[in-house]
Design a protein around this motif. Structure first.
Motif, PDB file in Angstrom:
ATOM      1  N   GLY A 162       0.788  -1.226   0.000  1.00 51.30           N
ATOM      2  CA  GLY A 162       0.000   0.000   0.000  1.00 51.30           C
ATOM      3  C   GLY A 162       0.816   1.268   0.000  1.00 51.30           C
ATOM      4  O   GLY A 162       0.277   2.356   0.237  1.00 51.30           O
ATOM      5  N   PHE A 163       2.125   1.147  -0.294  1.00 44.69           N
ATOM      6  CA  PHE A 163       2.998   2.320  -0.304  1.00 44.69           C
ATOM      7  C   PHE A 163       3.477   2.606  -1.720  1.00 44.69           C
ATOM      8  O   PHE A 163       3.946   1.706  -2.418  1.00 44.69           O
ATOM      9  N   THR A 164       3.386   3.871  -2.128  1.00 45.94           N
ATOM     10  CA  THR A 164       4.016   4.280  -3.377  1.00 45.94           C
ATOM     11  C   THR A 164       5.487   4.596  -3.098  1.00 45.94           C
ATOM     12  O   THR A 164       5.866   4.854  -1.951  1.00 45.94           O
ATOM     13  N   THR A 165       6.293   4.568  -4.137  1.00 40.59           N
ATOM     14  CA  THR A 165       7.725   4.808  -3.960  1.00 40.59           C
ATOM     15  C   THR A 165       8.147   5.998  -4.803  1.00 40.59           C
ATOM     16  O   THR A 165       8.341   5.864  -6.018  1.00 40.59           O
ATOM     17  N   PRO A 166       8.317   7.183  -4.200  1.00 43.56           N
ATOM     18  CA  PRO A 166       8.804   8.339  -4.966  1.00 43.56           C
ATOM     19  C   PRO A 166      10.149   8.023  -5.611  1.00 43.56           C
ATOM     20  O   PRO A 166      10.968   7.280  -5.053  1.00 43.56           O
ATOM     21  N   ALA A 167      10.389   8.598  -6.777  1.00 47.52           N
ATOM     22  CA  ALA A 167      11.594   8.285  -7.534  1.00 47.52           C
ATOM     23  C   ALA A 167      12.871   8.565  -6.756  1.00 47.52           C
ATOM     24  O   ALA A 167      13.881   7.868  -6.921  1.00 47.52           O
ATOM     25  N   SER A 168      12.832   9.580  -5.904  1.00 48.26           N
ATOM     26  CA  SER A 168      14.046   9.981  -5.194  1.00 48.26           C
ATOM     27  C   SER A 168      14.265   9.226  -3.887  1.00 48.26           C
ATOM     28  O   SER A 168      15.344   9.326  -3.288  1.00 48.26           O
ATOM     29  N   LEU A 169      13.259   8.468  -3.438  1.00 49.29           N
ATOM     30  CA  LEU A 169      13.308   7.928  -2.082  1.00 49.29           C
ATOM     31  C   LEU A 169      14.465   6.955  -1.879  1.00 49.29           C
ATOM     32  O   LEU A 169      15.193   7.028  -0.877  1.00 49.29           O
ATOM     33  N   MET A 170      14.671   6.037  -2.791  1.00 43.96           N
ATOM     34  CA  MET A 170      15.704   5.030  -2.592  1.00 43.96           C
ATOM     35  C   MET A 170      17.093   5.654  -2.594  1.00 43.96           C
ATOM     36  O   MET A 170      17.973   5.242  -1.824  1.00 43.96           O
ATOM     37  N   ALA A 171      17.288   6.656  -3.429  1.00 41.80           N
ATOM     38  CA  ALA A 171      18.569   7.368  -3.421  1.00 41.80           C
ATOM     39  C   ALA A 171      18.774   8.089  -2.092  1.00 41.80           C
ATOM     40  O   ALA A 171      19.896   8.125  -1.558  1.00 41.80           O
ATOM     41  N   GLU A 172      17.688   8.639  -1.538  1.00 47.55           N
ATOM     42  CA  GLU A 172      17.789   9.316  -0.245  1.00 47.55           C
ATOM     43  C   GLU A 172      18.138   8.334   0.868  1.00 47.55           C
ATOM     44  O   GLU A 172      18.938   8.637   1.760  1.00 47.55           O
ATOM     45  N   VAL A 173      17.544   7.143   0.820  1.00 44.93           N
ATOM     46  CA  VAL A 173      17.853   6.130   1.823  1.00 44.93           C
ATOM     47  C   VAL A 173      19.330   5.755   1.754  1.00 44.93           C
ATOM     48  O   VAL A 173      20.022   5.681   2.777  1.00 44.93           O
ATOM     49  N   ARG A 174      19.837   5.521   0.550  1.00 39.56           N
ATOM     50  CA  ARG A 174      21.252   5.175   0.407  1.00 39.56           C
ATOM     51  C   ARG A 174      22.156   6.288   0.928  1.00 39.56           C
ATOM     52  O   ARG A 174      23.164   6.038   1.599  1.00 39.56           O
ATOM     53  N   GLU A 175      21.788   7.529   0.616  1.00 37.24           N
ATOM     54  CA  GLU A 175      22.600   8.661   1.055  1.00 37.24           C
ATOM     55  C   GLU A 175      22.644   8.757   2.582  1.00 37.24           C
ATOM     56  O   GLU A 175      23.697   8.962   3.182  1.00 37.24           O
ATOM     57  N   LYS A 176      21.489   8.574   3.227  1.00 35.66           N
ATOM     58  CA  LYS A 176      21.435   8.704   4.683  1.00 35.66           C
ATOM     59  C   LYS A 176      22.104   7.522   5.385  1.00 35.66           C
ATOM     60  O   LYS A 176      22.585   7.642   6.511  1.00 35.66           O
ATOM     61  N   ALA A 177      22.137   6.364   4.718  1.00 35.72           N
ATOM     62  CA  ALA A 177      22.776   5.188   5.316  1.00 35.72           C
ATOM     63  C   ALA A 177      24.277   5.158   5.065  1.00 35.72           C
ATOM     64  O   ALA A 177      24.993   4.376   5.706  1.00 35.72           O
ATOM     65  N   GLU A 178      24.754   5.999   4.176  1.00 36.04           N
ATOM     66  CA  GLU A 178      26.163   5.966   3.793  1.00 36.04           C
ATOM     67  C   GLU A 178      27.059   6.242   5.005  1.00 36.04           C
ATOM     68  O   GLU A 178      26.832   7.185   5.775  1.00 36.04           O
ATOM     69  N   GLY A 179      28.050   5.408   5.171  1.00 34.66           N
ATOM     70  CA  GLY A 179      29.001   5.583   6.269  1.00 34.66           C
ATOM     71  C   GLY A 179      28.590   4.925   7.564  1.00 34.66           C
ATOM     72  O   GLY A 179      29.388   4.842   8.506  1.00 34.66           O
ATOM     73  N   ALA A 180      27.342   4.453   7.652  1.00 29.92           N
ATOM     74  CA  ALA A 180      26.890   3.787   8.868  1.00 29.92           C
ATOM     75  C   ALA A 180      27.496   2.384   8.936  1.00 29.92           C
ATOM     76  O   ALA A 180      27.740   1.752   7.909  1.00 29.92           O
ATOM     77  N   HIS A 181      27.752   1.920  10.136  1.00 26.25           N
ATOM     78  CA  HIS A 181      28.343   0.605  10.319  1.00 26.25           C
ATOM     79  C   HIS A 181      27.286  -0.374  10.833  1.00 26.25           C
ATOM     80  O   HIS A 181      26.417  -0.007  11.618  1.00 26.25           O
ATOM     81  N   GLY A 182      27.398  -1.632  10.385  1.00 26.90           N
ATOM     82  CA  GLY A 182      26.475  -2.654  10.864  1.00 26.90           C
ATOM     83  C   GLY A 182      25.085  -2.464  10.295  1.00 26.90           C
ATOM     84  O   GLY A 182      24.888  -1.837   9.248  1.00 26.90           O
ATOM     85  N   PRO A 183      24.056  -2.977  10.989  1.00 29.76           N
ATOM     86  CA  PRO A 183      22.667  -2.839  10.515  1.00 29.76           C
ATOM     87  C   PRO A 183      22.282  -1.371  10.380  1.00 29.76           C
ATOM     88  O   PRO A 183      22.511  -0.575  11.291  1.00 29.76           O
ATOM     89  N   GLN A 184      21.720  -1.023   9.251  1.00 30.75           N
ATOM     90  CA  GLN A 184      21.421   0.380   8.966  1.00 30.75           C
ATOM     91  C   GLN A 184      19.935   0.699   9.029  1.00 30.75           C
ATOM     92  O   GLN A 184      19.541   1.847   8.849  1.00 30.75           O
ATOM     93  N   VAL A 185      19.111  -0.300   9.276  1.00 29.92           N
ATOM     94  CA  VAL A 185      17.656  -0.123   9.249  1.00 29.92           C
ATOM     95  C   VAL A 185      17.044  -0.780  10.469  1.00 29.92           C
ATOM     96  O   VAL A 185      17.439  -1.879  10.857  1.00 29.92           O
ATOM     97  N   ARG A 186      16.081  -0.116  11.090  1.00 29.55           N
ATOM     98  CA  ARG A 186      15.279  -0.745  12.135  1.00 29.55           C
ATOM     99  C   ARG A 186      13.901  -0.115  12.161  1.00 29.55           C
ATOM    100  O   ARG A 186      13.657   0.912  11.506  1.00 29.55           O
ATOM    101  N   LEU A 187      13.006  -0.716  12.916  1.00 26.60           N
ATOM    102  CA  LEU A 187      11.600  -0.306  12.970  1.00 26.60           C
ATOM    103  C   LEU A 187      11.267   0.211  14.356  1.00 26.60           C
ATOM    104  O   LEU A 187      11.696  -0.360  15.365  1.00 26.60           O
ATOM    105  N   LEU A 188      10.515   1.299  14.412  1.00 29.81           N
ATOM    106  CA  LEU A 188       9.992   1.811  15.674  1.00 29.81           C
ATOM    107  C   LEU A 188       8.469   1.760  15.640  1.00 29.81           C
ATOM    108  O   LEU A 188       7.844   2.283  14.709  1.00 29.81           O
ATOM    109  N   LEU A 189       7.869   1.119  16.640  1.00 32.74           N
ATOM    110  CA  LEU A 189       6.417   1.074  16.811  1.00 32.74           C
ATOM    111  C   LEU A 189       6.083   1.478  18.226  1.00 32.74           C
ATOM    112  O   LEU A 189       6.832   1.182  19.161  1.00 32.74           O
TER     113      LEU A 189
END
Length: 220
Positions: free
Chosen positions: A39-66
């Protein structure tokens, strides 16, 4: 109150797909297709933004908050859920970025520990249903409805690369969620609300722990 929103979020599977793609285990096309199914659309720029923000991070780069009633998510702006990238960038529905200086620590439960908690919760919830003595012609056996709802929670599914221990944990969380929905929404029985509401946190914790485990395995 939307009970289903307290025990299920499509962000769980969306975050697993994002982690799998970011760490090179799933293709971009498959990620986009999975997000569309969720149910989510994917803006064209979103994946590039994710890669940019994750760049340089060590180990797991993604987690979920609920979070739920009586809990603070820690996400600025009052958002109850979000995908955390590199521990400070939070992607909230519908795909807006929020920056946070500090966020709650990940759920460091292992899949086995979270699964054990949910096993106990499942037994407790099922016992509550049985003890209620609820029966109608439409619902001779509440566990049949539980099975039907479990199928809903599992669709659309997880990527094929998901670690088996995480998949088992998510399935357990879905089953407990289905039990709660059976009692509250399908049976219309609110006499057990206080007991069942206490299980919500177990479900959310398990979902977050499962995502954290997936990201850790993907990052190896």
């Amino acid at each position: 109150m939307d009970m289903r929103a307290e025990v299920y979020s499509p962000l769980q599977n969306a975050t697993v797909w994002l982690a799998a793609w970011l760490h090179g285990h799933e293709s971009a096309d498959d990620l986009i297709d999975a997000w569309r199914d969720l149910g989510f659309t994917t803006p064209a720029s979103l994946m590039a933004e994710v890669r940019e923000k994750a760049e340089g991070a060590h180990g797991p780069q993604v987690r979920l908050l609920l979070s739920g009633p009586g809990e603070a998510s820690g996400i600025p702006g009052g958002h109850r859920e979000g995908i955390v990238i590199a521990d400070r960038h939070v992607l909230v529905p519908e795909w807006e970025w929020v920056e946070a200086d500090t966020l709650p620590a990940p759920a460091w439960l292992s899949p086995g520990e979270a699964d054990q908690l949910l096993t106990q919760a499942t037994d407790e919830a099922a016992d509550l249903i049985e003890a209620s003595g609820y029966r109608t012609d439409a619902l001779h056996n509440p566990r049949l409805t539980v099975g039907t709802l479990s199928d809903f929670y599992d669709t659309p599914g997880l990527p094929g690369s998901v670690p088996p221990r995480a998949a088992k944990l998510f399935a357990r969380a879905d089953r407990v969620a289905a039990i709660i929905e059976t009692v509250i929404s399908r049976m219309g029985d609110h006499s057990l609300d206080s007991q069942l509401f206490s299980l919500w946190r177990h479900i959310r914790t398990a979902r977050m722990a499962g995502v954290t485990y997936c990201a850790g395995e993907y990052s190896r």
